[in-house]
Design a protein around this motif. Structure first.
Motif, PDB file in Angstrom:
ATOM      1  N   TYR A  40       1.283  -1.076  -0.459  1.00 24.65           N
ATOM      2  CA  TYR A  40       0.307   0.420  -0.042  1.00 24.65           C
ATOM      3  C   TYR A  40       0.483   1.677   0.036  1.00 24.65           C
ATOM      4  O   TYR A  40       1.747   1.504   0.930  1.00 24.65           O
ATOM      5  CB  TYR A  40      -0.524   0.099   1.268  1.00 24.65           C
ATOM      6  CG  TYR A  40      -1.831   1.241   1.630  1.00 24.65           C
ATOM      7  CD1 TYR A  40      -2.617   1.512   0.503  1.00 24.65           C
ATOM      8  CD2 TYR A  40      -1.472   1.974   2.418  1.00 24.65           C
ATOM      9  CE1 TYR A  40      -3.735   3.236   0.660  1.00 24.65           C
ATOM     10  CE2 TYR A  40      -1.950   3.638   2.335  1.00 24.65           C
ATOM     11  CZ  TYR A  40      -3.078   3.935   1.951  1.00 24.65           C
ATOM     12  OH  TYR A  40      -3.623   4.838   2.283  1.00 24.65           O
ATOM     13  N   THR A  49      -2.237   0.183  -4.281  1.00 23.69           N
ATOM     14  CA  THR A  49      -2.359  -1.051  -2.985  1.00 23.69           C
ATOM     15  C   THR A  49      -2.978  -1.394  -4.012  1.00 23.69           C
ATOM     16  O   THR A  49      -3.798  -2.413  -5.173  1.00 23.69           O
ATOM     17  CB  THR A  49      -4.261  -0.922  -2.829  1.00 23.69           C
ATOM     18  OG1 THR A  49      -4.503   0.405  -2.540  1.00 23.69           O
ATOM     19  CG2 THR A  49      -4.369  -1.915  -1.758  1.00 23.69           C
ATOM     20  N   THR A  66      -8.206  -8.750  10.626  1.00 18.71           N
ATOM     21  CA  THR A  66      -8.147  -7.270  10.130  1.00 18.71           C
ATOM     22  C   THR A  66      -8.241  -5.810  10.714  1.00 18.71           C
ATOM     23  O   THR A  66      -8.765  -5.583  11.385  1.00 18.71           O
ATOM     24  CB  THR A  66      -8.755  -6.596   8.865  1.00 18.71           C
ATOM     25  OG1 THR A  66      -9.745  -6.366   8.995  1.00 18.71           O
ATOM     26  CG2 THR A  66      -8.837  -7.688   8.038  1.00 18.71           C
ATOM     27  N   ASN A  68      -8.640  -1.686  10.885  1.00 23.57           N
ATOM     28  CA  ASN A  68      -9.772  -0.891  10.010  1.00 23.57           C
ATOM     29  C   ASN A  68      -8.666  -0.439   9.107  1.00 23.57           C
ATOM     30  O   ASN A  68      -9.537  -0.640   7.722  1.00 23.57           O
ATOM     31  CB  ASN A  68      -9.801   0.401  11.395  1.00 23.57           C
ATOM     32  CG  ASN A  68     -10.721   0.005  13.074  1.00 23.57           C
ATOM     33  OD1 ASN A  68     -11.453  -0.944  12.542  1.00 23.57           O
ATOM     34  ND2 ASN A  68     -10.377   1.036  13.335  1.00 23.57           N
ATOM     35  N   THR A  69      -7.928  -0.118   9.119  1.00 26.52           N
ATOM     36  CA  THR A  69      -7.179   0.477   7.741  1.00 26.52           C
ATOM     37  C   THR A  69      -7.320  -0.670   6.711  1.00 26.52           C
ATOM     38  O   THR A  69      -7.748  -0.171   5.417  1.00 26.52           O
ATOM     39  CB  THR A  69      -6.115   1.094   8.347  1.00 26.52           C
ATOM     40  OG1 THR A  69      -5.277   1.895   8.692  1.00 26.52           O
ATOM     41  CG2 THR A  69      -5.473   1.408   7.289  1.00 26.52           C
ATOM     42  N   LYS A  71      -9.176  -3.601   6.122  1.00 23.81           N
ATOM     43  CA  LYS A  71     -10.182  -3.844   6.388  1.00 23.81           C
ATOM     44  C   LYS A  71     -10.730  -2.949   5.323  1.00 23.81           C
ATOM     45  O   LYS A  71     -11.893  -2.648   4.401  1.00 23.81           O
ATOM     46  CB  LYS A  71     -11.306  -3.387   7.739  1.00 23.81           C
ATOM     47  CG  LYS A  71     -12.444  -3.906   7.256  1.00 23.81           C
ATOM     48  CD  LYS A  71     -12.976  -3.973   8.595  1.00 23.81           C
ATOM     49  CE  LYS A  71     -14.748  -4.565   8.935  1.00 23.81           C
ATOM     50  NZ  LYS A  71     -15.529  -4.778  10.048  1.00 23.81           N
ATOM     51  N   SER A  72     -10.653  -1.056   5.448  1.00 19.76           N
ATOM     52  CA  SER A  72     -11.012   0.054   4.743  1.00 19.76           C
ATOM     53  C   SER A  72     -10.016  -0.260   3.168  1.00 19.76           C
ATOM     54  O   SER A  72     -11.174  -0.584   1.267  1.00 19.76           O
ATOM     55  CB  SER A  72     -10.267   1.102   4.887  1.00 19.76           C
ATOM     56  OG  SER A  72     -10.475   2.059   4.044  1.00 19.76           O
ATOM     57  N   LEU A  73      -8.716  -1.014   3.173  1.00 20.22           N
ATOM     58  CA  LEU A  73      -8.454  -1.317   1.760  1.00 20.22           C
ATOM     59  C   LEU A  73      -8.882  -2.573   1.256  1.00 20.22           C
ATOM     60  O   LEU A  73      -9.223  -2.433  -0.291  1.00 20.22           O
ATOM     61  CB  LEU A  73      -6.890  -1.711   1.942  1.00 20.22           C
ATOM     62  CG  LEU A  73      -5.991  -0.576   2.307  1.00 20.22           C
ATOM     63  CD1 LEU A  73      -4.678  -0.918   3.135  1.00 20.22           C
ATOM     64  CD2 LEU A  73      -5.832   0.916   1.280  1.00 20.22           C
ATOM     65  N   SER A  75     -12.226  -3.828   1.423  1.00 25.20           N
ATOM     66  CA  SER A  75     -13.316  -3.153   0.974  1.00 25.20           C
ATOM     67  C   SER A  75     -12.842  -2.421  -0.278  1.00 25.20           C
ATOM     68  O   SER A  75     -13.874  -2.555  -1.215  1.00 25.20           O
ATOM     69  CB  SER A  75     -14.144  -2.169   1.914  1.00 25.20           C
ATOM     70  OG  SER A  75     -15.255  -1.646   1.486  1.00 25.20           O
ATOM     71  N   LYS A  76     -12.406  -1.508  -0.120  1.00 24.62           N
ATOM     72  CA  LYS A  76     -12.409  -0.797  -1.551  1.00 24.62           C
ATOM     73  C   LYS A  76     -11.642  -1.917  -3.048  1.00 24.62           C
ATOM     74  O   LYS A  76     -11.976  -1.406  -3.568  1.00 24.62           O
ATOM     75  CB  LYS A  76     -11.191   0.934  -1.413  1.00 24.62           C
ATOM     76  CG  LYS A  76     -11.877   1.239  -0.430  1.00 24.62           C
ATOM     77  CD  LYS A  76     -11.101   2.199  -0.398  1.00 24.62           C
ATOM     78  CE  LYS A  76     -11.522   3.780   0.574  1.00 24.62           C
ATOM     79  NZ  LYS A  76     -11.000   4.972   1.396  1.00 24.62           N
ATOM     80  N   SER A  77     -11.200  -3.066  -2.547  1.00 25.08           N
ATOM     81  CA  SER A  77     -10.171  -3.614  -3.551  1.00 25.08           C
ATOM     82  C   SER A  77     -11.192  -4.590  -3.785  1.00 25.08           C
ATOM     83  O   SER A  77     -11.097  -5.647  -4.835  1.00 25.08           O
ATOM     84  CB  SER A  77      -8.712  -4.161  -3.187  1.00 25.08           C
ATOM     85  OG  SER A  77      -8.897  -4.780  -2.079  1.00 25.08           O
TER      86      SER A  77
END
Length: 112
Positions: A40, A49, A66, A68-69, A71-73, A75-77
């Motif tokens: 990342y 990413t 995971t 929090n960060t 998990k966000s990555l 989710s976006k990918s």
């Protein structure tokens, strides 16, 4: 042993780059890890990413937690969506082909 998927910081001062790693929750942030599953780079616009999709999904299915960060990555990918669809196939909600079509439709809509 509790397993976490988290970021491992590398790079220069004020120019961080992160490896996304699977590690024992007791090990230090930049310490030992089990497997590297991606990178990342927040310095670029938009942030870059790179993930190994199969490895990421397999660790999530095995029960890795995971941060929090990450998990966000994920989710976006689309990693979390892929895991969700595979669990639906395992439960018999729909077929493998239908899950692949749903993921491809999402990928075309939200990823350029």
């Amino acid at each position: 042993m509790a397993v976490k998927i988290r970021l491992k910081r590398i790079g220069k001062k004020h120019k961080p780059i992160y490896h996304i790693v699977v590690a024992d929750s007791r090990s230090p942030r930049d310490g030992r890890f089990i497997e590297k599953i991606g990178t990342y780079n927040p310095n670029l616009d938009p942030p870059l990413t790179i993930l190994k999709m199969k490895n990421s999904v397999s660790w999530l299915i095995k029960g890795a937690q995971t941060t929090n960060t990450v998990k966000s990555l994920f989710s976006k990918s689309g990693v979390l969506l892929k895991k969700h669809l595979l669990e639906g196939v395992k439960k018999g909600a729909f077929t493998t082909e239908e899950s692949k079509n749903r993921f491809d439709a999402w990928y075309k809509k939200y990823r350029i």
